[in-house]
Write a protein that holds these residues in place. Structure first.
Motif, PDB file in Angstrom:
ATOM      1  N   TRP A 182       0.702  -1.409  -0.006  1.00 48.93           N
ATOM      2  CA  TRP A 182       0.090  -0.017   0.258  1.00 48.93           C
ATOM      3  C   TRP A 182       0.853   1.372   0.008  1.00 48.93           C
ATOM      4  N   ARG A 183       2.082   1.133  -0.187  1.00 52.66           N
ATOM      5  CA  ARG A 183       3.099   2.434  -0.228  1.00 52.66           C
ATOM      6  C   ARG A 183       3.066   3.209   0.993  1.00 52.66           C
ATOM      7  N   ARG A 184       2.953   2.659   2.292  1.00 48.96           N
ATOM      8  CA  ARG A 184       2.726   3.442   3.622  1.00 48.96           C
ATOM      9  C   ARG A 184       3.697   2.970   4.364  1.00 48.96           C
ATOM     10  N   THR A 185       4.833   2.549   4.047  1.00 53.87           N
ATOM     11  CA  THR A 185       5.946   2.336   4.940  1.00 53.87           C
ATOM     12  C   THR A 185       6.500   3.665   5.352  1.00 53.87           C
ATOM     13  N   LEU A 186       6.922   3.484   6.997  1.00 54.98           N
ATOM     14  CA  LEU A 186       7.623   4.525   7.586  1.00 54.98           C
ATOM     15  C   LEU A 186       8.801   3.929   8.508  1.00 54.98           C
ATOM     16  N   PHE A 187       9.563   4.399   8.282  1.00 59.66           N
ATOM     17  CA  PHE A 187      10.845   4.014   9.223  1.00 59.66           C
ATOM     18  C   PHE A 187      11.252   5.153  10.140  1.00 59.66           C
ATOM     19  N   PHE A 188      11.169   4.942  11.537  1.00 61.90           N
ATOM     20  CA  PHE A 188      11.628   6.116  12.095  1.00 61.90           C
ATOM     21  C   PHE A 188      12.908   5.608  12.962  1.00 61.90           C
ATOM     22  N   CYS A 189      13.647   6.586  13.246  1.00 63.68           N
ATOM     23  CA  CYS A 189      14.924   6.173  14.098  1.00 63.68           C
ATOM     24  C   CYS A 189      15.127   6.953  15.210  1.00 63.68           C
ATOM     25  N   HIS A 190      15.895   6.404  16.437  1.00 63.39           N
ATOM     26  CA  HIS A 190      16.359   7.054  17.345  1.00 63.39           C
ATOM     27  C   HIS A 190      17.902   7.064  17.288  1.00 63.39           C
ATOM     28  N   MET A 191      18.357   8.237  17.819  1.00 65.37           N
ATOM     29  CA  MET A 191      19.933   8.382  17.815  1.00 65.37           C
ATOM     30  C   MET A 191      20.459   8.939  19.064  1.00 65.37           C
ATOM     31  N   TRP A 192      21.437   8.474  19.693  1.00 66.06           N
ATOM     32  CA  TRP A 192      21.775   8.831  21.045  1.00 66.06           C
ATOM     33  C   TRP A 192      23.363   9.215  20.913  1.00 66.06           C
ATOM     34  N   LYS A 193      23.569  10.292  21.517  1.00 68.60           N
ATOM     35  CA  LYS A 193      25.239  10.728  21.835  1.00 68.60           C
ATOM     36  C   LYS A 193      25.533   9.950  23.060  1.00 68.60           C
ATOM     37  N   GLY A 194      26.787   9.068  22.782  1.00 71.21           N
ATOM     38  CA  GLY A 194      27.341   8.705  24.080  1.00 71.21           C
ATOM     39  C   GLY A 194      28.064   9.620  24.620  1.00 71.21           C
ATOM     40  N   PRO A 195      28.905   9.659  25.722  1.00 73.48           N
ATOM     41  CA  PRO A 195      28.961   8.195  26.701  1.00 73.48           C
ATOM     42  C   PRO A 195      27.578   8.174  27.767  1.00 73.48           C
ATOM     43  N   ASN A 196      26.829   9.451  27.817  1.00 73.08           N
ATOM     44  CA  ASN A 196      25.749   9.371  28.906  1.00 73.08           C
ATOM     45  C   ASN A 196      24.594   9.054  28.002  1.00 73.08           C
TER      46      ASN A 196
ATOM     47  N   HIS B 197      19.632  13.119  22.477  1.00 72.61           N
ATOM     48  CA  HIS B 197      19.285  12.248  21.339  1.00 72.61           C
ATOM     49  C   HIS B 197      18.324  12.763  20.418  1.00 72.61           C
ATOM     50  N   LYS B 198      17.836  12.266  19.549  1.00 75.69           N
ATOM     51  CA  LYS B 198      16.896  12.606  18.618  1.00 75.69           C
ATOM     52  C   LYS B 198      16.003  11.546  17.924  1.00 75.69           C
TER      53      LYS B 198
ATOM     54  N   LYS C 193      22.272  19.540   7.166  1.00 77.88           N
ATOM     55  CA  LYS C 193      21.631  19.447   8.603  1.00 77.88           C
ATOM     56  C   LYS C 193      20.256  19.386   8.476  1.00 77.88           C
ATOM     57  N   ARG C 194      19.650  18.455   9.063  1.00 74.51           N
ATOM     58  CA  ARG C 194      18.125  18.160   9.071  1.00 74.51           C
ATOM     59  C   ARG C 194      17.505  18.442  10.573  1.00 74.51           C
ATOM     60  N   TYR C 195      18.372  17.912  11.589  1.00 71.29           N
ATOM     61  CA  TYR C 195      17.720  18.069  12.931  1.00 71.29           C
ATOM     62  C   TYR C 195      18.891  18.484  14.026  1.00 71.29           C
ATOM     63  N   ASP C 196      18.157  19.183  15.044  1.00 71.83           N
ATOM     64  CA  ASP C 196      19.288  19.401  16.117  1.00 71.83           C
ATOM     65  C   ASP C 196      19.069  18.198  16.985  1.00 71.83           C
ATOM     66  N   TRP C 197      19.934  18.269  17.760  1.00 70.89           N
ATOM     67  CA  TRP C 197      19.988  17.245  18.993  1.00 70.89           C
ATOM     68  C   TRP C 197      19.002  17.747  20.035  1.00 70.89           C
ATOM     69  N   ASN C 198      18.321  16.977  20.912  1.00 66.93           N
ATOM     70  CA  ASN C 198      17.647  17.095  21.983  1.00 66.93           C
ATOM     71  C   ASN C 198      18.129  16.803  23.247  1.00 66.93           C
ATOM     72  N   LEU C 199      17.913  17.403  24.448  1.00 68.39           N
ATOM     73  CA  LEU C 199      18.560  16.916  25.627  1.00 68.39           C
ATOM     74  C   LEU C 199      17.297  16.343  26.389  1.00 68.39           C
ATOM     75  N   THR C 200      17.553  14.957  26.789  1.00 63.00           N
ATOM     76  CA  THR C 200      16.620  14.363  27.457  1.00 63.00           C
ATOM     77  C   THR C 200      16.711  14.590  29.143  1.00 63.00           C
ATOM     78  N   ALA C 201      15.521  14.559  29.792  1.00 64.34           N
ATOM     79  CA  ALA C 201      15.734  14.985  31.289  1.00 64.34           C
ATOM     80  C   ALA C 201      16.657  13.839  31.991  1.00 64.34           C
ATOM     81  N   PRO C 202      17.286  14.286  33.175  1.00 65.93           N
ATOM     82  CA  PRO C 202      18.175  13.328  33.860  1.00 65.93           C
ATOM     83  C   PRO C 202      17.355  12.195  34.647  1.00 65.93           C
TER      84      PRO C 202
END
Length: 133
Positions: free
Chosen positions: A66-80, A84-85, A124-133
């Motif tokens: 049906w041509r409705r494929t969506l892949f979403f990805c998570h990326m996290w920067k180490g070390p902590n 993420h985004k 560049k498409r996205y800026d990183w987000n800072l997650t809550a501690p």
């Protein structure tokens, strides 16, 4: 005769989607940091992967009928992994030809994209987000 014609049309629509395999390639271009990645669709979880600097991970797939494929990805920067985004890495409507590759690159200042590995530089498409501690 009409049933044969309809069957051929339906068969050709189904086979059309199996000709071109698309690919998502995630690459770590951070400075001395691990890049954690996870990509999913409605039907597939491609798992957690940890990429060293300069390392890439590729995933191949094809659109559903049906041509409705969506892949979403998570990326996290180490070390902590508090930076993420989550982003849409592929939508069927983006597919302009068969077998395209979508390159996503994690860099210090954000996530970059390009489709042609030998063409224009990544954008560049996205800026990183800072997650809550």
């Amino acid at each position: 005769m009409n049933n044969l014609f309809i069957s051929l049309i339906l068969f050709s629509l189904c086979i059309r989607n199996t000709i071109g395999i698309s690919k998502i390639v995630l690459t770590n271009e951070l400075h001395n940091k691990i890049l954690a990645v996870r990509c999913k669709s409605k039907d597939n979880n491609l798992g957690d992967h940890y990429l060293r600097v300069g390392q890439s991970k590729a995933f191949e797939f094809d659109d559903n009928v049906w041509r409705r494929t969506l892949f979403f990805c998570h990326m996290w920067k180490g070390p902590n992994y508090k930076v993420h985004k989550v982003f849409d890495a592929y939508r069927s409507k983006w597919k302009s030809d068969y077998g395209p590759t979508y390159f996503w690159i994690g860099r210090e200042d954000g996530i970059y994209y390009r489709q042609d590995p030998n063409g224009k530089p990544p954008v560049k498409r996205y800026d990183w987000n800072l997650t809550a501690p």
